[in-house]
Design a protein around this motif. Structure first.
Motif, PDB file in Angstrom:
ATOM      1  N   GLU A 141      19.155 -19.981 -26.130  1.00  0.00           N
ATOM      2  CA  GLU A 141      20.211 -21.043 -26.789  1.00  0.00           C
ATOM      3  C   GLU A 141      21.319 -20.225 -27.431  1.00  0.00           C
ATOM      4  O   GLU A 141      22.459 -20.611 -27.479  1.00  0.00           O
ATOM      5  N   GLU A 142      20.957 -19.238 -28.058  1.00  0.00           N
ATOM      6  CA  GLU A 142      22.110 -18.270 -28.494  1.00  0.00           C
ATOM      7  C   GLU A 142      23.041 -17.778 -27.567  1.00  0.00           C
ATOM      8  O   GLU A 142      24.293 -17.749 -27.707  1.00  0.00           O
ATOM      9  N   LEU A 143      22.574 -17.357 -26.453  1.00  0.00           N
ATOM     10  CA  LEU A 143      23.394 -17.004 -25.186  1.00  0.00           C
ATOM     11  C   LEU A 143      24.268 -18.086 -24.697  1.00  0.00           C
ATOM     12  O   LEU A 143      25.575 -17.674 -24.346  1.00  0.00           O
ATOM     13  N   GLU A 144      23.652 -19.393 -24.732  1.00  0.00           N
ATOM     14  CA  GLU A 144      24.637 -20.540 -24.343  1.00  0.00           C
ATOM     15  C   GLU A 144      25.738 -20.723 -25.312  1.00  0.00           C
ATOM     16  O   GLU A 144      26.861 -21.168 -25.073  1.00  0.00           O
ATOM     17  N   ARG A 145      25.198 -20.709 -26.768  1.00  0.00           N
ATOM     18  CA  ARG A 145      26.113 -20.804 -27.626  1.00  0.00           C
ATOM     19  C   ARG A 145      27.323 -19.807 -27.825  1.00  0.00           C
ATOM     20  O   ARG A 145      28.653 -20.087 -27.766  1.00  0.00           O
ATOM     21  N   GLU A 146      26.921 -18.751 -27.362  1.00  0.00           N
ATOM     22  CA  GLU A 146      27.968 -17.524 -27.361  1.00  0.00           C
ATOM     23  C   GLU A 146      28.895 -17.627 -26.035  1.00  0.00           C
ATOM     24  O   GLU A 146      30.195 -17.522 -26.347  1.00  0.00           O
ATOM     25  N   ARG A 147      28.195 -18.151 -24.974  1.00  0.00           N
ATOM     26  CA  ARG A 147      29.138 -18.578 -23.804  1.00  0.00           C
ATOM     27  C   ARG A 147      30.229 -19.537 -24.111  1.00  0.00           C
ATOM     28  O   ARG A 147      31.193 -19.626 -23.776  1.00  0.00           O
ATOM     29  N   LYS A 148      29.534 -20.737 -24.711  1.00  0.00           N
ATOM     30  CA  LYS A 148      30.451 -21.812 -25.229  1.00  0.00           C
ATOM     31  C   LYS A 148      31.558 -21.329 -26.135  1.00  0.00           C
ATOM     32  O   LYS A 148      32.682 -21.759 -25.908  1.00  0.00           O
ATOM     33  N   THR A 149      31.337 -20.432 -26.967  1.00  0.00           N
ATOM     34  CA  THR A 149      32.108 -19.968 -28.078  1.00  0.00           C
ATOM     35  C   THR A 149      33.157 -19.179 -27.356  1.00  0.00           C
ATOM     36  O   THR A 149      34.281 -19.212 -27.688  1.00  0.00           O
ATOM     37  N   GLN A 150      32.846 -18.611 -26.427  1.00  0.00           N
ATOM     38  CA  GLN A 150      33.756 -17.519 -25.570  1.00  0.00           C
ATOM     39  C   GLN A 150      34.754 -18.411 -24.786  1.00  0.00           C
ATOM     40  O   GLN A 150      35.856 -18.213 -24.703  1.00  0.00           O
ATOM     41  N   GLN A 151      34.157 -19.428 -24.174  1.00  0.00           N
ATOM     42  CA  GLN A 151      35.077 -20.242 -23.408  1.00  0.00           C
ATOM     43  C   GLN A 151      35.878 -21.121 -24.375  1.00  0.00           C
ATOM     44  O   GLN A 151      37.146 -21.040 -24.124  1.00  0.00           O
ATOM     45  N   ASP A 152      35.461 -21.529 -25.556  1.00  0.00           N
ATOM     46  CA  ASP A 152      36.441 -22.165 -26.387  1.00  0.00           C
ATOM     47  C   ASP A 152      37.521 -21.349 -26.795  1.00  0.00           C
ATOM     48  O   ASP A 152      38.645 -21.851 -26.880  1.00  0.00           O
ATOM     49  N   GLU A 153      37.204 -20.089 -27.117  1.00  0.00           N
ATOM     50  CA  GLU A 153      38.053 -19.197 -27.707  1.00  0.00           C
ATOM     51  C   GLU A 153      39.271 -18.928 -26.545  1.00  0.00           C
ATOM     52  O   GLU A 153      40.532 -18.755 -26.958  1.00  0.00           O
ATOM     53  N   GLU A 154      38.707 -18.769 -25.257  1.00  0.00           N
ATOM     54  CA  GLU A 154      39.811 -18.503 -24.234  1.00  0.00           C
ATOM     55  C   GLU A 154      40.527 -19.690 -24.026  1.00  0.00           C
ATOM     56  O   GLU A 154      41.989 -19.433 -23.933  1.00  0.00           O
ATOM     57  N   ARG A 155      40.063 -20.776 -24.272  1.00  0.00           N
ATOM     58  CA  ARG A 155      40.925 -22.013 -24.149  1.00  0.00           C
ATOM     59  C   ARG A 155      41.927 -22.135 -25.234  1.00  0.00           C
ATOM     60  O   ARG A 155      43.199 -22.614 -25.168  1.00  0.00           O
ATOM     61  N   ARG A 156      41.433 -21.815 -26.576  1.00  0.00           N
ATOM     62  CA  ARG A 156      42.264 -21.829 -27.560  1.00  0.00           C
ATOM     63  C   ARG A 156      43.497 -20.871 -27.526  1.00  0.00           C
ATOM     64  O   ARG A 156      44.672 -21.170 -27.909  1.00  0.00           O
ATOM     65  N   LEU A 157      43.169 -19.666 -26.754  1.00  0.00           N
ATOM     66  CA  LEU A 157      44.260 -18.552 -26.853  1.00  0.00           C
ATOM     67  C   LEU A 157      45.184 -18.921 -25.860  1.00  0.00           C
ATOM     68  O   LEU A 157      46.437 -18.603 -25.818  1.00  0.00           O
ATOM     69  N   GLU A 158      44.786 -19.789 -24.839  1.00  0.00           N
ATOM     70  CA  GLU A 158      45.854 -20.269 -23.702  1.00  0.00           C
ATOM     71  C   GLU A 158      46.739 -21.259 -24.232  1.00  0.00           C
ATOM     72  O   GLU A 158      48.052 -20.977 -24.080  1.00  0.00           O
ATOM     73  N   ASN A 159      46.159 -22.287 -24.947  1.00  0.00           N
ATOM     74  CA  ASN A 159      47.187 -23.347 -25.531  1.00  0.00           C
ATOM     75  C   ASN A 159      46.724 -23.603 -26.767  1.00  0.00           C
ATOM     76  O   ASN A 159      45.855 -24.537 -26.772  1.00  0.00           O
ATOM     77  N   PRO A 160      47.067 -22.933 -28.162  1.00  0.00           N
ATOM     78  CA  PRO A 160      46.396 -23.421 -29.452  1.00  0.00           C
ATOM     79  C   PRO A 160      46.690 -24.730 -29.777  1.00  0.00           C
ATOM     80  O   PRO A 160      45.671 -25.344 -30.369  1.00  0.00           O
ATOM     81  N   GLN A 161      47.843 -25.273 -29.478  1.00  0.00           N
ATOM     82  CA  GLN A 161      48.235 -26.677 -29.933  1.00  0.00           C
ATOM     83  C   GLN A 161      47.366 -27.664 -29.136  1.00  0.00           C
ATOM     84  O   GLN A 161      46.790 -28.484 -29.925  1.00  0.00           O
ATOM     85  N   LEU A 162      47.439 -27.517 -27.911  1.00  0.00           N
ATOM     86  CA  LEU A 162      46.683 -28.479 -26.987  1.00  0.00           C
ATOM     87  C   LEU A 162      45.060 -28.224 -27.591  1.00  0.00           C
ATOM     88  O   LEU A 162      44.344 -29.377 -27.570  1.00  0.00           O
ATOM     89  N   TYR A 163      44.641 -27.431 -27.687  1.00  0.00           N
ATOM     90  CA  TYR A 163      43.147 -27.060 -28.061  1.00  0.00           C
ATOM     91  C   TYR A 163      42.850 -27.739 -29.442  1.00  0.00           C
ATOM     92  O   TYR A 163      41.822 -28.416 -29.565  1.00  0.00           O
ATOM     93  N   LEU A 164      43.877 -27.542 -30.306  1.00  0.00           N
ATOM     94  CA  LEU A 164      43.455 -28.146 -31.660  1.00  0.00           C
ATOM     95  C   LEU A 164      43.439 -29.782 -31.691  1.00  0.00           C
ATOM     96  O   LEU A 164      42.766 -30.562 -32.211  1.00  0.00           O
TER      97      LEU A 164
END
Length: 725
Positions: free
Chosen positions: A427-450
Motif C-alpha cells: 500500500e505504501e508503494l502504491e501511494r508513493e506511485r500515485k503521489t509521483q504520478q500526481d506530481e508529474e501531472r501537476r508539473l506538466e500543467n499546474p492550473q489544470l491539475y488544480l
C-alpha cells in the motif's frame, strides 16, 4: 454612642447666647442645621442612618449621613442597610430621628444632651398631628429645649425669594421634593392650606427610574450604578424635554442632533498590555535554552542507547555460551539441560540469537545484511522452527500436544503479521506511485491539475454528504438537496422502514378475529427478519471518505487559499461556529446616556410612566387654583403670574419652560403666566427660616415646654405659624 462621620465638630457653640434659636431644615433627602441669622447652615448631611457591627470587636457603630465606602469594609453591613426616618415626606421612625438629632447637635458643638436654645424645625405641608406631637415630645423630653416652632420649608423658601423680588405676595409655590411634590397657593403673602395639593412623585423616583434603566441597559456594569453616582448623573445630564413625544422621535430617528444630545460616561478602563516583539537578546537566550535542553535530551538518549547495547551484548554472550554448552553435552541430556534454561529446543535458542544479533546491529546503527533478512524470512517459513507441527497427535505426549498447539498459534500469528506487513508495504508503494504520478501531472500543467483536484474534491464531498443524508432521511429528499424530511418515514433508514413494514403487515393480518399470533412456527420468523439490518447504505463509504481525505490534504498542500468544507453528521447537521472573542476596548466601558436624559425626569409631568396614577406638575396648578375658597378671576391671574419653583428637582434644565407651556394649556387664552425659579432651590428654605428665626417677634410664634405640658397634643392641632411678622 460612637459616631463615624467626615464632618468636623463645631467649636463655637458656647459663644451663642441661649436666646439664639437653632434652625433645622429636616428634609427627606438632606438634614441642615445652623444658627439663626446666618446665611449658611453649619452642618449638612444626608438624612439616613446605618448601624453596622464591627467585624472584629462586634461593637455597633452608628453611621449618619454620608460615609466613606472604603471604611465599610471593616463592618458587617449585611443586616443593617441605610434607613430613613421618613415615610414619603412624614417623619414616622422617631428612633432613627433621635440618632439623626444626636448626631446633628453633636456636630454643632453641643456639650451633653441638653439643648438650651429655641428651635425652629421645618415640616411638610399639613403635617399630621401625630408626627408633630411625637417630634415635640422628642425635643422637649429628650433634649429639654425651651421652645419649639414648626414651619413649612417651601413657605420659607417663598418668603426668602419674595424679599429679593423674585416672586410676588400672590402666587403659587411648587416644590418637587425628594419623595413628594407640593403646590401651595399664596394670598397676601400667607399660604392658603385649603388650596394645597400633593403628588407622591419626586427626585427619589427619578433617580430610581434612571438606575433601573441603566441597569437593564448595562447589566455587566450594574455594580457601578450606586445610588450616589446615579444621583450625580441625574443632576448633571438629565433635562426636561419641551415636547416629550417629539424628543423621543428625534432620538428614534437618530442623526447629528440626537448625537449631540447624547452624553457618555467613561468608566475606569486599563488597556491590555501590548505584546512587543522579543529582542535579539531574548531570542538568543531562548535559543540557548533550547540548545541546552536538546543537548540534555541527546545525552539521555545516548545513555539509554548505551545501556541497551550493553544489555543486548550480555544477552548475546549468554546465548553463545549456552550453544557452546549444548555442543559439549550428549543428546540424551539435552531436554533436562534445556528445562533449566527456559528454552524448549536448540532451534529456539538459535532463533533468539539471530534476533538479538539483529537488534544489537540496529542499536549500534549498523546496516542489516541481506543474508540475515533472507535467513529470517526462510527461518520463519521453515518447519524447523516449529518441529511438532507436522507430527501426528497420536505420536505425541500430552506435554508435546500442548507445545504443538502453542507452536501452531505462534506460526499462525507470525504469518499473519508477515502478511499484514507485506500488505502495508504494498500500500505504501502504491501511494508513493500515485503521489509521483500526481506530481508529474501537476508539473506538466499546474492550473489544470488544480482545477481537476477541486472538481474531484467537490464531487467526493457531495457523494459522501449525499450518502449520509440518505442514511438519515431514509432515501427521500423531497426534491431538495438539504437533509431532513417532512414525515416520520423520511427520518428512518431502510432497515427501520423494513421493520415497520413487517410489523404493519403482521398487525393487519392478525387484526381480524382472534389474535393467534405465535401459534405457528412461521410467526416467530418475523423476529428474525426484524433483527436483520438490511441497510445497504453503509456499504463502501470508507473508500470514498479516505479518498476525500487524501484529496483534501493534497489541496491544502498545493493551494494556500483552499478551505475544507465542514462535514455534517446526522447528529450534528451544522458545525457550530466558535464565537469570535475580541478584547475589550474603551468603548465597552462607556455608559451612553441618550433617551434616558429626558425620559427619567418626564415622570414629574407624567407619573403614570412609573405606575403612579396621579397628576403631573402642570395639572397640579389647576387643581390648586380650583380648590381656593374664593373664585376670583383676578386672583387666579395674579397666582399664575407668579409661579415659584423650589426644591431639588427644580434644577432640571427646561422645567420652567415646560411648566409654563403646560399651565398655558390649562388657563384661558391671554392669561398672564410667569414661572420663576428660586435663587437657590436647595438652601433657600433654610435661609428663609434663618431670617425668620432671627426676627424679634419670633418668640411670639413658638410654644414653650410648659405650654406643651399644660395644653398637650390638642394645642398642637390648632398650632399654625404666621409667616408675615
Amino acid at each position: 454612642m460612637p459616631f463615624i462621620s467626615k464632618f468636623q465638630r463645631q467649636t463655637d457653640y458656647n459663644r451663642f447666647p441661649s436666646s439664639t434659636p437653632i434652625v433645622i431644615d429636616n428634609g427627606a433627602s438632606y438634614f441642615r442645621i445652623g444658627w439663626a441669622g446666618e446665611t449658611e447652615p453649619r452642618v449638612v448631611f444626608r438624612n439616613i442612618v446605618q448601624r453596622p457591627r464591627h467585624k472584629s470587636t462586634g461593637e455597633t457603630i452608628t453611621i449618619v449621613g454620608d460615609h466613606d465606602t472604603a471604611l465599610l469594609r471593616y463592618f458587617d453591613c449585611s443586616r443593617s442597610g441605610p434607613r430613613s426616618a421618613f415615610d414619603n415626606n412624614v417623619v414616622c421612625q422617631f428612633e432613627i430621628m433621635e440618632y439623626i438629632l444626636d448626631f446633628a447637635f453633636d456636630r454643632l458643638g453641643a456639650n451633653g444632651s441638653r439643648i438650651d436654645h429655641p428651635i425652629l424645625i421645618t415640616e411638610c405641608v399639613c403635617n399630621p398631628v401625630y408626627s408633630r406631637s411625637k417630634m415635640a415630645e422628642l425635643l422637649f423630653e429628650t433634649y429639654g429645649v425651651p421652645s419649639v416652632a414648626f414651619g413649612v420649608d417651601a413657605v420659607f423658601s417663598y418668603k426668602y425669594n419674595q424679599l429679593h423680588g423674585i416672586c410676588e405676595k400672590d402666587g403659587l409655590a411648587i416644590c418637587p421634593g425628594f419623595t413628594t411634590t407640593h403646590v401651595i397657593p399664596f394670598v397676601n403673602g400667607e399660604p392658603v392650606y385649603k388650596g394645597c395639593c400633593r403628588t407622591n412623585i419626586g427626585g427619589f423616583h427619578v433617580t430610581d427610574y434612571l438606575k433601573q434603566l441603566l441597569s437593564l441597559k448595562y447589566p455587566h456594569h450594574m455594580a457601578r450604578f450606586t445610588w450616589e453616582k446615579v444621583e450625580d448623573l441625574k443632576m448633571e445630564h438629565c433635562y426636561i424635554a419641551p415636547d416629550y413625544a417629539l424628543e423621543a422621535r428625534l432620538f428614534q430617528k437618530g442623526g447629528k442632533e440626537a448625537e449631540d444630545k447624547t452624553k457618555r460616561w467613561q468608566l475606569p478602563w486599563v488597556p491590555p498590555p501590548t505584546e512587543e516583539p522579543p529582542s535579539e537578546e531574548e531570542i538568543a537566550r531562548k535559543a540557548a535554552i533550547r540548545e541546552r535542553q536538546g543537548q540534555r535530551l541527546r545525552e539521555m538518549a545516548e545513555a539509554k542507547r548505551s545501556s541497551r547495547i550493553n544489555e543486548l551484548e550480555n544477552q548475546l554472550h549468554g546465548l553463545e555460551f549456552l550453544l557452546q554448552q549444548l555442543g559439549q553435552i550428549e543428546e540424551e541430556e539435552i531436554p533436562s539441560f534445556l528445562s533449566e534454561t527456559g528454552y524448549t529446543s536448540k532451534q529456539e535458542i538459535e532463533s533468539t540469537l539471530t534476533k538479538v544479533t539483529l537488534s544489537l546491529r540496529k542499536a549500534k546503527g549498523e546496516p542489516k545484511p541481506e543474508q540475515a533478512e533472507n535467513e529470517e524470512k526462510t527461518d520463519s517459513s521453515t518447519s524447523e522452527k516449529y518441529p511438532l507441527i507436522n507430527v501426528p497427535d497420536n505420536m505425541l505426549t500430552p506435554e508435546q500436544l500442548k507445545e504443538k498447539k502453542r507452536q501452531i498459534f505462534l506460526k499462525t500469528t507470525t504469518e499473519g503479521r508477515q502478511r499484514a506487513k507485506q500488505k502495508r508495504v504494498e500500500e505504501e508503494l502504491e501511494r508513493e506511485r500515485k503521489t509521483q504520478q500526481d506530481e508529474e501531472r501537476r508539473l506538466e500543467n499546474p492550473q489544470l491539475y488544480l482545477e481537476q483536484m477541486r472538481s474531484k474534491y467537490k464531487e467526493l464531498h457531495e457523494k459522501v454528504e449525499q450518502r449520509k443524508r440518505l442514511k438519515t432521511n431514509g432515501g427521500h429528499t423531497n426534491g431538495s438537496s438539504t437533509s431532513g424530511g417532512v414525515g416520520r418515514g423520511e427520518r428512518l433508514n431502510a432497515a427501520q422502514r423494513e421493520r415497520m413494514r413487517l410489523l404493519t403487515t403482521a398487525a393487519f393480518d392478525r387484526g381480524k378475529g382472534e389474535d393467534t399470533f405465535g401459534a405457528r412456527d412461521e410467526d416467530w420468523q418475523l423476529y428474525k427478519l426484524m433483527g436483520k439490518d438490511n441497510d445497504d447504505d453503509d456499504d463502501g463509504p470508507d473508500e470514498d471518505e479516505a479518498e476525500l481525505a487524501r484529496v483534501c490534504s493534497r489541496l491544502q498542500e498545493i493551494d494556500p487559499t483552499f478551505v475544507p468544507k465542514p462535514e455534517p453528521t446526522p447528529l450534528q447537521p451544522a458545525t457550530a461556529e466558535v464565537p469570535n472573542v475580541r478584547p475589550l476596548t474603551k468603548e465597552d466601558f462607556q455608559i451612553v446616556l441618550g433617551v434616558e436624559r429626558f425620559r427619567c425626569p418626564e415622570i414629574l409631568f407624567h407619573p403614570n410612566l412609573v405606575g403612579i396614577d396621579q397628576a403631573g406638575l402642570d395639572e397640579m396648578t389647576g387643581v390648586s387654583i380650583r380648590r381656593l375658597p374664593s373664585k376670583d378671576e383676578a386672583l387666579e391671574n395674579r397666582l399664575t403670574s407668579s409661579i415659584f419653583m423650589t426644591g431639588g428637582c427644580s434644577l432640571f434644565l427646561g422645567i420652567n419652560e415646560r411648566l409654563e407651556a403646560g399651565v398655558r394649556m390649562l388657563r384661558p387664552c391671554g392669561s398672564p403666566i410667569k414661572v420663576v425659579r428660586a435663587l437657590d432651590p436647595v438652601l433657600d428654605a433654610w435661609r428663609g427660616a434663618s431670617i425668620y428665626a432671627a426676627s424679634l417677634k419670633f418668640q411670639q410664634q413658638t410654644f414653650s415646654r410648659s405650654d406643651y405640658y399644660e395644653k398637650g397634643e390638642e394645642w398642637l392641632r390648632r398650632y399654625q405659624l404666621r409667616y408675615t411678622l
